[in-house]
Design a protein around this motif. Structure first.
Motif, short mmCIF file in Angstrom:
data_model
loop_
_atom_site.label_atom_id
_atom_site.label_comp_id
_atom_site.label_asym_id
_atom_site.label_seq_id
_atom_site.Cartn_x
_atom_site.Cartn_y
_atom_site.Cartn_z
N PRO A 117 58.39 65.30 54.29
CA PRO A 117 57.79 66.44 54.96
C PRO A 117 58.66 66.92 56.13
N VAL A 118 58.43 68.11 56.53
CA VAL A 118 59.17 68.86 57.54
C VAL A 118 60.47 69.38 56.91
N ILE A 119 61.29 68.49 56.39
CA ILE A 119 62.56 68.90 55.79
C ILE A 119 62.32 69.57 54.44
N VAL A 120 61.44 69.02 53.63
CA VAL A 120 60.92 69.72 52.45
C VAL A 120 59.60 70.30 52.95
N PRO A 121 59.60 71.60 53.29
CA PRO A 121 58.57 72.18 54.16
C PRO A 121 57.20 72.43 53.52
N CYS A 122 56.48 71.37 53.23
CA CYS A 122 55.13 71.51 52.68
C CYS A 122 54.18 72.14 53.70
N HIS A 123 54.54 72.12 54.97
CA HIS A 123 53.69 72.74 55.98
C HIS A 123 53.63 74.26 55.81
N ARG A 124 54.55 74.85 55.07
CA ARG A 124 54.59 76.30 54.86
C ARG A 124 53.64 76.75 53.75
N VAL A 125 52.90 75.82 53.18
CA VAL A 125 51.96 76.16 52.12
C VAL A 125 50.55 76.13 52.70
N VAL A 126 49.84 77.25 52.50
CA VAL A 126 48.50 77.41 53.07
C VAL A 126 47.53 77.78 51.95
N GLY A 127 46.26 77.71 52.29
CA GLY A 127 45.23 78.08 51.33
C GLY A 127 45.13 79.59 51.15
N ALA A 128 44.33 79.99 50.19
CA ALA A 128 44.11 81.41 49.92
C ALA A 128 43.65 82.10 51.20
N GLY A 129 44.17 83.29 51.41
CA GLY A 129 43.80 84.05 52.61
C GLY A 129 44.42 83.49 53.87
N GLY A 130 45.40 82.62 53.74
CA GLY A 130 46.07 82.05 54.91
C GLY A 130 45.32 80.93 55.58
N LYS A 131 44.30 80.38 54.90
CA LYS A 131 43.52 79.29 55.50
C LYS A 131 44.40 78.07 55.74
N VAL A 133 44.73 74.63 55.48
CA VAL A 133 44.13 73.49 54.78
C VAL A 133 45.22 72.51 54.39
N GLY A 134 44.85 71.25 54.34
CA GLY A 134 45.70 70.19 53.83
C GLY A 134 47.04 70.02 54.48
N PHE A 135 47.32 68.82 54.91
CA PHE A 135 48.64 68.44 55.40
C PHE A 135 48.60 66.95 55.72
N GLY A 136 49.56 66.21 55.21
CA GLY A 136 49.59 64.76 55.40
C GLY A 136 49.61 64.34 56.85
N GLY A 137 50.18 65.16 57.71
CA GLY A 137 50.23 64.84 59.13
C GLY A 137 49.03 65.35 59.90
N GLY A 138 48.12 66.04 59.21
CA GLY A 138 46.94 66.61 59.85
C GLY A 138 47.13 68.09 60.16
N ILE A 139 46.04 68.80 60.19
CA ILE A 139 46.07 70.25 60.43
C ILE A 139 46.70 70.60 61.78
N PRO A 140 46.43 69.87 62.88
CA PRO A 140 47.07 70.23 64.15
C PRO A 140 48.61 70.19 64.06
#
Length: 159
Positions: A117-131, A133-140
Protein backbone atom coordinates in the motif's frame (compact mmCIF):
# COMPACT_ATOMS: atom_id res chain seq x y z
CA UNK A 1 13.29 -10.34 3.38
CA UNK A 2 15.02 -7.38 4.90
CA UNK A 3 12.87 -4.95 6.89
CA UNK A 4 13.09 -1.41 8.18
CA UNK A 5 10.64 0.85 9.98
CA UNK A 6 10.01 4.38 8.80
CA UNK A 7 8.38 7.15 10.81
CA UNK A 8 5.81 8.94 8.65
CA UNK A 9 2.99 11.44 9.06
CA UNK A 10 0.56 8.50 9.11
CA UNK A 11 2.53 6.61 11.75
CA UNK A 12 5.20 3.99 11.49
CA UNK A 13 5.48 2.01 8.26
CA UNK A 14 7.32 -1.29 8.02
CA UNK A 15 9.02 -1.70 4.65
CA UNK A 16 10.52 -4.92 3.28
CA UNK A 17 12.66 -5.80 0.30
CA UNK A 18 13.90 -9.07 -1.11
CA UNK A 19 16.57 -9.70 -3.72
CA UNK A 20 14.24 -8.55 -6.54
CA UNK A 21 12.68 -5.41 -5.11
CA UNK A 22 10.25 -3.87 -2.66
CA UNK A 23 7.87 -6.60 -1.52
CA UNK A 24 5.93 -5.33 1.49
CA UNK A 25 4.67 -2.19 3.19
CA UNK A 26 2.76 -2.60 6.44
CA UNK A 27 1.07 -0.03 8.62
CA UNK A 28 2.72 -0.04 12.03
CA UNK A 29 6.10 -1.22 13.20
CA UNK A 30 7.29 -4.78 13.18
CA UNK A 31 9.85 -6.05 15.68
CA UNK A 32 13.26 -5.73 14.01
CA UNK A 33 15.57 -6.84 16.76
CA UNK A 34 18.71 -4.95 17.77
CA UNK A 35 19.99 -4.19 14.25
CA UNK A 36 18.19 -2.59 11.35
CA UNK A 37 18.83 -4.18 7.95
CA UNK A 38 21.27 -2.21 5.84
CA UNK A 39 20.21 -2.32 2.22
CA UNK A 40 20.42 0.27 -0.59
CA UNK A 41 16.90 -0.59 -1.77
CA UNK A 42 15.49 -0.12 1.75
CA UNK A 43 17.25 3.23 1.91
CA UNK A 44 15.81 4.22 -1.49
CA UNK A 45 12.31 3.16 -0.40
CA UNK A 46 12.58 5.18 2.81
CA UNK A 47 13.85 8.23 0.92
CA UNK A 48 11.07 8.02 -1.65
CA UNK A 49 8.36 7.53 0.96
CA UNK A 50 9.72 10.48 2.94
CA UNK A 51 9.70 12.62 -0.22
CA UNK A 52 6.14 11.46 -1.01
CA UNK A 53 4.88 12.47 2.42
CA UNK A 54 6.69 15.83 2.08
CA UNK A 55 4.81 16.44 -1.18
CA UNK A 56 8.03 16.28 -3.20
CA UNK A 57 7.42 12.96 -5.01
CA UNK A 58 4.41 11.97 -7.09
CA UNK A 59 5.69 8.75 -8.67
CA UNK A 60 7.70 6.04 -6.99
CA UNK A 61 10.65 4.62 -8.88
CA UNK A 62 11.35 1.36 -7.09
CA UNK A 63 11.55 -2.18 -8.40
CA UNK A 64 8.64 -4.19 -7.04
CA UNK A 65 8.72 -7.85 -6.13
CA UNK A 66 5.17 -9.16 -5.83
CA UNK A 67 5.08 -12.91 -5.44
CA UNK A 68 1.55 -13.21 -4.09
CA UNK A 69 -1.94 -12.72 -5.45
CA UNK A 70 -4.26 -14.33 -7.93
CA UNK A 71 -4.30 -13.34 -11.60
CA UNK A 72 -7.27 -11.05 -10.85
CA UNK A 73 -5.57 -9.43 -7.84
CA UNK A 74 -2.43 -8.78 -9.85
CA UNK A 75 -4.53 -7.20 -12.62
CA UNK A 76 -6.17 -4.94 -10.02
CA UNK A 77 -2.81 -3.96 -8.51
CA UNK A 78 -1.49 -3.19 -11.99
CA UNK A 79 -4.53 -0.98 -12.63
CA UNK A 80 -3.99 0.82 -9.33
CA UNK A 81 -0.54 1.84 -10.56
CA UNK A 82 -2.26 3.57 -13.50
CA UNK A 83 -4.40 5.87 -11.34
CA UNK A 84 -2.68 9.26 -11.54
CA UNK A 85 -1.40 11.00 -8.43
CA UNK A 86 -4.13 13.17 -6.92
CA UNK A 87 -6.95 11.36 -8.71
CA UNK A 88 -9.41 8.69 -7.64
CA UNK A 89 -11.34 5.88 -9.27
CA UNK A 90 -14.24 3.90 -7.90
CA UNK A 91 -14.10 0.18 -7.25
CA UNK A 92 -16.49 -0.15 -10.20
CA UNK A 93 -14.14 1.85 -12.46
CA UNK A 94 -11.27 -0.46 -11.57
CA UNK A 95 -13.46 -3.53 -12.13
CA UNK A 96 -14.36 -2.29 -15.62
CA UNK A 97 -10.71 -1.52 -16.38
CA UNK A 98 -9.67 -5.09 -15.54
CA UNK A 99 -12.46 -6.54 -17.67
CA UNK A 100 -15.13 -7.53 -15.14
CA UNK A 101 -17.61 -4.70 -14.64
CA UNK A 102 -19.49 -6.65 -11.97
CA UNK A 103 -16.47 -7.30 -9.78
CA UNK A 104 -16.41 -4.13 -7.66
CA UNK A 105 -16.47 -6.14 -4.41
CA UNK A 106 -13.68 -8.38 -5.66
CA UNK A 107 -11.68 -5.24 -6.44
CA UNK A 108 -12.19 -4.17 -2.83
CA UNK A 109 -10.87 -7.52 -1.65
CA UNK A 110 -7.86 -7.22 -3.95
CA UNK A 111 -7.17 -3.72 -2.62
CA UNK A 112 -7.32 -5.07 0.92
CA UNK A 113 -4.77 -7.75 -0.01
CA UNK A 114 -2.39 -5.28 -1.67
CA UNK A 115 1.04 -6.12 -0.22
CA UNK A 116 2.52 -2.69 -1.02
CA UNK A 117 0.00 0.00 0.00
CA UNK A 118 0.86 3.65 -0.58
CA UNK A 119 3.32 2.70 -3.34
CA UNK A 120 0.67 0.61 -5.10
CA UNK A 121 -1.96 3.28 -4.42
CA UNK A 122 -5.05 1.41 -3.24
CA UNK A 123 -5.95 4.53 -1.27
CA UNK A 124 -6.97 6.14 -4.60
CA UNK A 125 -9.91 3.76 -4.92
CA UNK A 126 -13.19 4.96 -3.41
CA UNK A 127 -16.77 3.80 -3.30
CA UNK A 128 -19.52 4.85 -5.68
CA UNK A 129 -20.19 8.56 -5.51
CA UNK A 130 -16.77 9.17 -3.96
CA UNK A 131 -17.66 7.53 -0.64
CA UNK A 132 -14.69 6.97 1.62
CA UNK A 133 -14.87 3.22 2.20
CA UNK A 134 -12.37 0.47 2.89
CA UNK A 135 -8.66 0.76 3.50
CA UNK A 136 -6.29 -1.58 5.31
CA UNK A 137 -4.78 1.30 7.25
CA UNK A 138 -8.19 2.69 8.21
CA UNK A 139 -10.33 5.45 6.73
CA UNK A 140 -8.47 8.30 8.54
CA UNK A 141 -5.19 7.22 6.89
CA UNK A 142 -6.88 6.90 3.50
CA UNK A 143 -8.33 10.39 3.90
CA UNK A 144 -4.91 11.74 4.92
CA UNK A 145 -3.23 10.29 1.80
CA UNK A 146 -5.97 11.57 -0.52
CA UNK A 147 -5.91 15.02 1.08
CA UNK A 148 -2.10 15.17 0.79
CA UNK A 149 -2.25 14.34 -2.91
CA UNK A 150 -5.14 16.75 -3.55
CA UNK A 151 -3.31 19.58 -1.75
CA UNK A 152 -0.04 18.99 -3.62
CA UNK A 153 -1.87 18.69 -6.95
CA UNK A 154 -3.66 21.97 -6.31
CA UNK A 155 -0.51 23.74 -5.14
CA UNK A 156 1.57 22.60 -8.12
CA UNK A 157 -1.15 23.48 -10.62
CA UNK A 158 -0.81 27.13 -9.56
CA UNK A 159 2.93 27.29 -10.17
Amino acid sequence: MRWSVLDSPIGELSVAVDDDGLCRVRFGAIELGPERAQDPLLTAAEEQLTAYFAGELKEFDLPLSVRVGSKFERAVWDQLMRIPYGEMQTYGDVAKAVGDAGAARAVGTACNRNPIPVIVPCHRVVGAGGKMVGFGGGIPLKRHLLELEARITLETSWL
